[in-house]
Design an enzyme around this catalytic site. Structure first.
Site, mmCIF file in Angstrom:
data_model
loop_
_atom_site.group_PDB
_atom_site.id
_atom_site.type_symbol
_atom_site.label_atom_id
_atom_site.label_comp_id
_atom_site.label_asym_id
_atom_site.label_seq_id
_atom_site.Cartn_x
_atom_site.Cartn_y
_atom_site.Cartn_z
ATOM 1 N N LYS A 198 0.812 -1.212 0.000
ATOM 2 C CA LYS A 198 0.000 0.000 0.000
ATOM 3 C C LYS A 198 0.851 1.271 0.000
ATOM 4 O O LYS A 198 0.403 2.321 -0.436
ATOM 5 C CB LYS A 198 -0.977 -0.023 1.159
ATOM 6 C CG LYS A 198 -2.041 -1.099 0.948
ATOM 7 C CD LYS A 198 -3.110 -1.108 2.010
ATOM 8 C CE LYS A 198 -4.197 -2.104 1.685
ATOM 9 N NZ LYS A 198 -3.774 -3.516 1.857
ATOM 10 N N ASP A 199 2.102 1.158 0.451
ATOM 11 C CA ASP A 199 2.997 2.317 0.408
ATOM 12 C C ASP A 199 3.211 2.812 -1.019
ATOM 13 O O ASP A 199 3.392 4.013 -1.244
ATOM 14 C CB ASP A 199 4.367 1.950 0.981
ATOM 15 C CG ASP A 199 4.334 1.754 2.496
ATOM 16 O OD1 ASP A 199 3.558 2.443 3.171
ATOM 17 O OD2 ASP A 199 5.106 0.908 2.990
#
Ligand SMILES: *Cc1c(COP(=O)(O)O)cnc(C)c1O
Length: 469
Positions: free
Chosen positions: A115-116
Site C-alpha cells: 500500500k505504500d
C-alpha cells in the site's frame, strides 16, 4: 497530451477532471470514478521504459491520467520523492524462484506492504492540489491493520493535511499499532477506540454523515476506491513486465486480492496495451471473488478470520470498476446490478460478461491449511519465506496452470516480518525482522485512547483541526 476526463461507473453524472477525483471520494450517486478512455501505449513506448528508473516509469505510466493538471517534470519530481524512502534501489525488486517464476517484492516501503507504493504518491499529489488551492483537509479513516499505517506514513508531515486514524484498542497487532503510533509528526493523530473495528468504522461513518462537521473540517478519505491508488499500482505492473521483456514477451500476474485494487490495476495495464497472458486472482477463505469467476454469481457471505487478515473482507469495492468494463462501460447496467445487492444480497452477471472476464482472469482460493502448506513449500523448494497473503498468490499461480513459456509475476504483498505469528505457525520459527521494523519496538508511542462515543471522538477531531474559513 490531451486531458483525460473521468466518468462514474454508474453513469448519469457529469464528467470530472483529475483534481476533482483526486480530492473527492465516490462519484455523485455512489459510483466510482474511472477514466473515460484508456490511454494506449505502443510497443515503442513500452520499449522506451526498459532503461528507466522506477520513478521514471511511474511518471511515464500515469502522465496521461494527470495530463493538463501537472507538468511532466513536476510529476517526475513528486514520484522521485515518493519512492526515495524505499529501502531498495530498485524500489520493487524481483526475486526469481524458478525458471519462469518471479516474486515481485512490493514491501520495501516505510510500512513494509504494497500500500505504500500508492499512498506515498497519493498523499503528495493531494498535498500539491491543496497547496495550489490554498485549502486544508482532514483525512479520517478506520483501520484493522495495514491501511492505517500506510496512510499515516504517506500523510505525515504533509503541509495541508491532518490525519486521524481510529483503530480498535488491543485488537490490532503490536507491530501494526507501533507502525502508526511511533510516527512523529504534528499532523498525525492515532486514536485507540475502546471498541471493535466495526465500532471504529461506525464512528468514521457518523462523522462523514454529519454534513456540517464534515464540511467545516473538510473530511476526506484515502481508501482504495480513490482512482489515484489504482493508477499508481498500474505503474508497478508495467514496470515489472517491462523488466521481464515486455512488450516483446507476454507475462502473467498472480495477485492476492481483497478489494480488487491491485488486480484492477493489472487489468488497466492490459487496457493500456501491455501484453498479458493471464491475470490470476488469489483469495483466502473469504472467496467472494473466486466464487464470482467460477460461477458469475456475486454473493457476499460473512467474513471469516484467517491467517491473512488484510484479505478478510467480503465486499470488494474496486470490483465495480471491472464490472463497468465487462458491461462495455454501460453505467446504467452497473447501477442496476449494484442496486440488487442491498435488496437481494447478490447479483448475477450475463454469460457474455463472465466469458469476457474469464478470457483473461483465472482465480483460486486457499484456506488456512493451504496457506500453511504453501508457506512451507515455498521455503522447502525455493528457500524463501513468504507472508501468508503472498502464499495465496504463489499457490494460485501453480494451481491455475500457466503456459510454461510465460514469465509469472507473483506479487509479494507484505514483508513476512509483519505477520510473525503466522510465519511461526507455518515454519516453526518467527521470520527475520528488518532493522527498521525491529527498531520501532524501542520508540515512544503517541496515541489517545477514547471511548466508543461519537461526540467525544468528534470533539477530539474538532479540537485538533482548524475550522474552514
Ligand atoms: C491490502 C492488502 C491486500 C488486499 O489488496 P486489495 O487491493 O484490497 O485487493 C492483500 N494483502 C495485503 C498484505 C494487504 O495489505
Amino acid at each position: 497530451m490531451s486531458e483525460i476526463r473521468y466518468v462514474s461507473t454508474r453513469g448519469g453524472t457529469a464528467e470530472a477532471g483529475f483534481e476533482e477525483i483526486l480530492l473527492g471520494g465516490l462519484a455523485p450517486g455512489g459510483g466510482l470514478w474511472i477514466p473515460k478512455t484508456w490511454p494506449v501505449f505502443t510497443a515503442q513506448d513500452f520499449r522506451a521504459m526498459q532503461g528507466m528508473t522506477y520513478a521514471e516509469i511511474v511518471a511515464r505510466v500515469i502522465e496521461p491520467f494527470v495530463a493538463g493538471w501537472i507538468r511532466p517534470d513536476d510529476l517526475l519530481s513528486l514520484a522521485r520523492q515518493a519512492y526515495a524512502r524505499f529501502d531498495h534501489p530498485a524500489v520493487i525488486p524481483m526475486v526469481q524462484t524458478a525458471d519462469n517464476d518471479w516474486l515481485l517484492e512490493l514491501f520495501h516501503g516505510p510500512t513494509f506492504a504494497f500500500k505504500d507504493l500508492a499512498l506515498q504518491l497519493l498523499a503528495r499529489l493531494m498535498d500539491r492540489a491543496l497547496e495550489s488551492r490554498g485549502e486544508r483537509v482532514t483525512v479520517l479513516g478506520a483501520t484493522s491493520g495495514d491501511t492505517g499505517s500506510a496512510a499515516i506514513a504517506g500523510c505525515a508531515g504533509r503541509r495541508n493535511m491532518d490525519i486521524f486514524i481510529l483503530f480498535p484498542k488491543g485488537r490490532v497487532s503490536e507491530i501494526q499499532r507501533r507502525q502508526m503510533t511511533t510516527v512523529v509528526a504534528g499532523n498525525v493523530h492515532c486514536i485507540a477506540i475502546e471498541g471493535t473495528f466495526d465500532d471504529c468504522q461506525s464512528l468514521v461513518k457518523a462523522m462523514f454523515n454529519d454534513t456540517a462537521f464534515a464540511t467545516s473540517r473538510r473530511l476526506t478519505a484515502v481508501n482504495s476506491i480513490n482512482w489515484t491508488r489504482i493508477m499508481a499500482q498500474t505503474a508497478y505492473c508495467v514496470a515489472a513486465a517491462v523488466r521481464l521483456g515486455a512488450p516483446d514477451r507476454k507475462v502473467a500476474f498472480s495477485i492476492p486480492s481483497a478489494n480488487f485494487g491491485a488486480c484492477l490495476a493489472a487489468w488497466c495495464a492490459v487496457r493500456m496495451g501491455l501484453g498479458v497472458d493471464r491475470l490470476v486472482v488469489a483469495t483466502n477463505a473469504n472467496d467472494i471473488l473466486h466464487r464470482f469467476f467460477e460461477t458469475g454469481h456475486y454473493t457476499p457471505l460473512d467474513v471469516v478470520a484467517t491467517l491473512s487478515p488484510s484479505m478478510d473482507i467480503q465486499i470488494s469495492s474496486n470490483f465495480e470498476r471491472l464490472l463497468f468494463e465487462l458491461y462495455d462501460r454501460d453505467g446504467s447496467s452497473i447501477e442496476r446490478l449494484m442496486g440488487r445487492l442491498p435488496r437481494l444480497g447478490s447479483f448475477d452477471v450475463t454469460a457474455r460478461a463472465l466469458m469476457r472476464a474469464r478470457s483473461i482472469i483465472s482465480s483460486h482460493r486457499l484456506d488456512d491449511d493451504g496457506i500453511i502448506a504453501e508457506m512451507r513449500r515455498m521455503r522447502r523448494e525455493h528457500g524463501v519465506v513468504v507472508d501468508p497473503h503472498t502464499a495465496c498468490g504463489t499457490a494460485a499461480a501453480r494451481a491455475v496452470g500457466i503456459d510454461a513459456g510465460v514469465p509469472v509475476i507473483m506479487h509479494a504483498q507484505a514483508h513476512p516480518a509483519k505477520f510473525p505469528e503466522a510465519v511461526a505457525t507455518a515454519l516453526g520459527e518467527p521470520p527475520k525482522s528488518p532493522a527498521k521494523l525491529s527498531r520501532i519496538r524501542g520508540l515512544t508511542e503517541n496515541m489517545t485512547t477514547l471511548p466508543n462515543d461519537v461526540d467525544v471522538v468528534q470533539g477530539y477531531v474538532r479540537d485538533n483541526t482548524e475550522a474552514d474559513g
